[in-house]
Design an enzyme around this catalytic site. Structure first.
Site, PDB file in Angstrom:
ATOM      1  N   ASP A  70       0.817  -1.216   0.000  1.00 47.03           N
ATOM      2  CA  ASP A  70       0.000   0.000   0.000  1.00 47.03           C
ATOM      3  C   ASP A  70       0.854   1.271   0.000  1.00 47.03           C
ATOM      4  O   ASP A  70       2.021   1.248   0.383  1.00 47.03           O
ATOM      5  CB  ASP A  70      -0.884   0.039   1.261  1.00 47.03           C
ATOM      6  CG  ASP A  70      -2.049  -0.945   1.185  1.00 47.03           C
ATOM      7  OD1 ASP A  70      -2.039  -1.827   0.311  1.00 47.03           O
ATOM      8  OD2 ASP A  70      -2.959  -0.818   2.026  1.00 47.03           O
ATOM      9  N   HIS A  85       3.932  -2.097   3.106  1.00 43.49           N
ATOM     10  CA  HIS A  85       3.958  -0.772   2.473  1.00 43.49           C
ATOM     11  C   HIS A  85       5.240  -0.594   1.663  1.00 43.49           C
ATOM     12  O   HIS A  85       6.339  -0.784   2.216  1.00 43.49           O
ATOM     13  CB  HIS A  85       3.844   0.322   3.544  1.00 43.49           C
ATOM     14  CG  HIS A  85       2.520   0.315   4.255  1.00 43.49           C
ATOM     15  ND1 HIS A  85       2.257  -0.538   5.307  1.00 43.49           N
ATOM     16  CD2 HIS A  85       1.383   1.017   4.025  1.00 43.49           C
ATOM     17  CE1 HIS A  85       0.995  -0.344   5.707  1.00 43.49           C
ATOM     18  NE2 HIS A  85       0.452   0.593   4.952  1.00 43.49           N
TER      19      HIS A  85
HETATM   20 ZN   LIG Z   1      -2.573   3.213   3.200  1.00 40.53          ZN
END
Ligand SMILES: [Zn+2]
Length: 215
Positions: free
Chosen positions: A43, A186
């Site tokens: 993400d 991430h």
């Molecule tokens: Zn996010």
């Protein structure tokens, strides 16, 4: 009174635990939990680190899912083109990721549409959406319905935005592995890149299949 307290508790749990699919249907693991098959999702990118993530995935011949922020897509269009060229799946993760727009249906729908526009410019059309912070409140459910998206959650949250210690982060992910997991990381964090290399090696050594086919 007790009932009201219980109800309020349950509703706020539904908002913050994406796995409950309380307000909107959310996929949080692979259907039927196929044995030793997992999905890697990243993400908040693309970022300055994403090319290095792609190099690593290429080295291990692994295809992942990237939930991109529209603003970042506009900053790094070539990186998104590379994701697509190398067989990764790209999803929508709002345009600004700002909390102020996550609690309003129309504002959030606009964020999703703006990201779709940014993605279209680099050749991506996607129905996949990951709500920022995993929040699936009624406004989020409304925005998902308005934009015709499919919500994708996770069942292993790496907590890489909080855990900076590489050993702890690696142990946390590996310790939770089971069948059909969707793993959240991430691609804007340097330490996640280092942990990813160890994780990819672990998955390989233990005969896991990594897929980016959510069907
Ligand atoms: Zn996010």
């Amino acid at each position: 009174m007790v009932l009201i307290v219980l109800l309020l508790g349950f509703v706020s749990w539904g908002v913050f635990d994406i796995r409950l699919s309380f307000f909107t249907p959310t996929q949080w693991h692979l259907k039927n939990r196929p044995a030793k098959k997992v999905v890697l999702t990243f993400d908040d990118g693309p970022s300055e680190y994403t090319s290095a993530f792609l190099d690593l995935l290429e080295k291990y011949k692994v295809k992942a899912v990237f939930f991109c922020i529209g603003e970042q897509v506009e900053k790094y269009p070539e990186v998104v083109r590379r994701m697509v060229a190398e067989g990764h799946v790209v999803g929508n993760h709002t345009f600004t990721h700002k909390p102020k727009n996550i609690f309003k249906k129309q504002a959030l729908a606009e964020e999703i549409r703006d990201t779709d526009e940014a993605l279209k410019k680099v050749g991506v059309v996607t129905e996949l959406f990951r709500p920022p912070f995993g929040i699936t409140s009624p406004p989020v459910a409304g925005a998902i319905a308005l934009t015709g998206k499919k919500a994708i959650g996770w069942d292993i949250r790496s907590l890489d935005t909080v855990i900076k210690d590489e050993e702890r982060l690696y142990r946390r992910i590996v310790g939770k592995l089971s069948n059909g997991n969707i793993i959240l990381m991430h691609d804007r964090l340097g330490h996640t890149l280092k942990v990813l290399e160890r994780l990819l090696q672990y998955l390989k050594d233990n005969n896991y299949t990594v897929t980016n086919d959510l069907e």
